[in-house]
Design an enzyme around this catalytic site. Structure first.
Site, PDB file in Angstrom:
ATOM      1  N   THR A 165      36.268  17.445  18.204  1.00 12.94           N
ATOM      2  CA  THR A 165      36.283  18.348  17.047  1.00 12.94           C
ATOM      3  C   THR A 165      37.421  18.016  16.093  1.00 12.94           C
ATOM      4  O   THR A 165      38.453  17.484  16.516  1.00 12.94           O
ATOM      5  CB  THR A 165      36.443  19.797  17.563  1.00 12.94           C
ATOM      6  OG1 THR A 165      36.706  20.656  16.463  1.00 12.94           O
ATOM      7  CG2 THR A 165      37.606  19.924  18.542  1.00 12.94           C
ATOM      8  N   ASP A 166      37.239  18.399  14.835  1.00 15.63           N
ATOM      9  CA  ASP A 166      38.343  18.230  13.871  1.00 15.63           C
ATOM     10  C   ASP A 166      39.479  19.223  14.126  1.00 15.63           C
ATOM     11  O   ASP A 166      40.566  19.080  13.569  1.00 15.63           O
ATOM     12  CB  ASP A 166      37.829  18.355  12.424  1.00 15.63           C
ATOM     13  CG  ASP A 166      37.182  19.703  12.106  1.00 15.63           C
ATOM     14  OD1 ASP A 166      37.075  20.556  13.007  1.00 15.63           O
ATOM     15  OD2 ASP A 166      36.788  19.897  10.932  1.00 15.63           O
ATOM     16  N   GLU A 167      39.223  20.241  14.966  1.00 20.02           N
ATOM     17  CA  GLU A 167      40.263  21.258  15.206  1.00 20.02           C
ATOM     18  C   GLU A 167      41.485  20.686  15.917  1.00 20.02           C
ATOM     19  O   GLU A 167      42.543  21.307  15.923  1.00 20.02           O
ATOM     20  CB  GLU A 167      39.697  22.434  16.014  1.00 20.02           C
ATOM     21  CG  GLU A 167      38.573  23.124  15.283  1.00 20.02           C
ATOM     22  CD  GLU A 167      38.292  24.546  15.754  1.00 20.02           C
ATOM     23  OE1 GLU A 167      39.092  25.095  16.515  1.00 20.02           O
ATOM     24  OE2 GLU A 167      37.257  25.083  15.342  1.00 20.02           O
ATOM     25  N   TYR A 176      41.298  26.602  22.583  1.00 17.03           N
ATOM     26  CA  TYR A 176      40.139  25.697  22.513  1.00 17.03           C
ATOM     27  C   TYR A 176      40.561  24.326  22.005  1.00 17.03           C
ATOM     28  O   TYR A 176      40.282  23.293  22.637  1.00 17.03           O
ATOM     29  CB  TYR A 176      39.050  26.289  21.601  1.00 17.03           C
ATOM     30  CG  TYR A 176      38.018  25.274  21.145  1.00 17.03           C
ATOM     31  CD1 TYR A 176      37.115  24.713  22.049  1.00 17.03           C
ATOM     32  CD2 TYR A 176      37.955  24.851  19.804  1.00 17.03           C
ATOM     33  CE1 TYR A 176      36.175  23.768  21.640  1.00 17.03           C
ATOM     34  CE2 TYR A 176      37.015  23.913  19.388  1.00 17.03           C
ATOM     35  CZ  TYR A 176      36.130  23.372  20.313  1.00 17.03           C
ATOM     36  OH  TYR A 176      35.209  22.431  19.903  1.00 17.03           O
ATOM     37  N   LYS A 212      40.572  20.582  23.790  1.00 20.29           N
ATOM     38  CA  LYS A 212      39.822  19.421  23.280  1.00 20.29           C
ATOM     39  C   LYS A 212      40.791  18.268  22.982  1.00 20.29           C
ATOM     40  O   LYS A 212      40.494  17.096  23.250  1.00 20.29           O
ATOM     41  CB  LYS A 212      39.036  19.783  22.021  1.00 20.29           C
ATOM     42  CG  LYS A 212      37.871  20.730  22.233  1.00 20.29           C
ATOM     43  CD  LYS A 212      36.748  20.199  23.119  1.00 20.29           C
ATOM     44  CE  LYS A 212      35.950  19.071  22.501  1.00 20.29           C
ATOM     45  NZ  LYS A 212      34.771  18.718  23.330  1.00 20.29           N
TER      46      LYS A 212
END
Ligand code: NAD
Ligand code: DAU
Length: 348
Positions: A131-133, A156, A160
């Site tokens: 993810t870009d998060e 989260y 990741k």
């Protein structure tokens, strides 16, 4: 025949990836490995469940022995790893569940792949979907590139980021063939209605409040899920070994503007007077640690692999809204039971 295991293939993005691979590559055997948590649903795959090159395996990636035995049995050639706990709000309530699946689960898969491929890495690939998060939050300007430093803010995204690091570490330490992609916010059919777009579509249908966190001025970059699946296909087959690619929609929206757009589309679909659904907008307590803005520079995958989104946001939202309106049974099934108590705890 190549044997590819896709983890999390009963979830939102995973089901679109499984469908694409099963239908496009009859010469592969696709194994869908999924624990069927609240987010996994075999109803997402009824159209392909009887294909001869498809097998569903119910199993949990946190079960180390099960994973090791499964890899010994099938000798997979490729892993496309999507299984994860994926919802930021749930990670705030229960970070450990995210560590177990996203970190431990990923490491169990890495160990199993490493054992199979150590002396035979030719043609093998561990593809980690991320993810870009992991990059944290942007201010008003700038874009995430593949070299942006990791700076995760939620449990989260921390889980990741950790799993990304483990994949890279196995590549460097054990020469495991891998590729990683970091993608922006997906939307589309089969999206579990705890995430912004499907939650709000469902609430508009049911005349329930639309809980906008904080002032609604948070920005996300939205990508149609089928375009993400197309990117995954390209990267799996043509991405450079030991490399990473950002995937995004070139499509930034402030939450409140997106919600207003959705309300006006739904007014039209439901035959309501213009402005009626927007009356449901309710500003609520902000998400703790809420990232202000995500935006992806997807020029690397565009230049190297020729990928770009194939549908506009307008087209993608039209398909999505129609899908939810035509699949009320799916919505009913996934919003009954445990979802009801999650909803009550989160919003009421
Ligand atoms: P999802 O929550 O809809 O689906 C996750 C799937 O993983 C479900 O089918 C679930 O049953 C399965 N799963 C969960 N824990 C498992 C376990 N322990 N063992 C086996 N299976 C398990 O998630 P999604 O939105 O489809 O996201 C898929 C992947 O893509 C995730 O890795 C996520 O981090 C990543 N991603 C998602 C987005 C997005 O916008 N949704 C964007 C970028 C990256
Ligand atoms: O950027 C990629 C990520 O996008 C993925 O890695 C995650 O798995 C996926 O869930 C998604 O994370 P977000 O937190 O951005 O998605 P979500 O749909 O939960 O929220 C989108 C925005 O809408 C965010 O700014 C929070 C806001 N929001 C969300 C919900 C659920 C609200 O204002 N109200 C809500 O009720």
């Amino acid at each position: 025949m190549k044997k590819i295991v896709i983890t999390g293939g009963a979830g939102f993005i995973g089901s679109h990836v499984v469908r694409l691979f099963v239908t496009k590559y009859p010469e592969y055997h696709i194994y869908n490995l999924d624990a069927l948590t609240y987010a996994g649903n075999l109803e997402n795959l009824v159209d392909i469940e009887n294909k001869p090159n498809y097998t569903f395996i119910k199993g949990d990636i946190t079960d180390e022995t099960f994973i090791a035995d499964l890899f010994d049995k099938h000798q997979f050639d490729g892993v496309i790893h999507l299984a994860a706990e994926s919802h930021v709000d749930r990670s705030i309530e229960d970070p450990l569940a995210f560590v177990k699946t996203n970190v431990f689960g990923t490491v169990h898969l890495l160990n199993a792949a490493k054992k199979q491929w150590l002396n035979n890495p030719e043609g093998k690939r561990f593809y980690h979907i991320s993810t870009d998060e992991v990059y944290g939050s942007l201010g008003a300007e700038g874009l995430f590139t593949e070299t942006t430093a990791y700076d995760p803010n939620s449990p989260y995204s921390a889980s990741k980021a950790s799993s990304d690091h483990f994949v890279r570490a196995y590549g460097e330490t054990y020469d495991l063939p891998f590729v990683i992609t970091n993608c922006s916010n997906n939307y589309g059919p089969n999206h579990f209605p705890e995430k912004l777009i499907p939650l709000f579509i469902n609430n508009i249908i049911n005349n329930k409040p639309l809980p906008v966190y904080g002032d609604g001025n948070y920005t996300r970059d939205w990508l149609f899920v089928v375009d993400h699946a197309r990117a995954i296909d390209l990267v799996f087959h043509h991405g450079k070994n030991h490399d990473t690619y950002n995937i995004g929609g070139f499509n930034e929206w402030k939450n409140i503007d997106l919600v207003r757009l959705l309300c006006s589309i739904m007014d039209g679909k439901l035959g309501r007077a213009a402005g009626k659904s927007a009356e449901l907008i309710t500003y609520v307590k902000d998400r703790p640690g809420h990232d202000l803005r995500y935006a992806i520079d997807a020029s690397k995958i565009n230049k190297e692999l020729g990928w770009k989104p194939s549908v506009t946001f307008e087209q993608g939202l039209e398909i999505t809204v129609n899908w939810y309106l035509n699949n009320s049974e799916w919505l009913q099934h996934v919003t009954s039971g445990a979802y009801a108590s999650y909803y009550e705890k989160q919003y009421l």
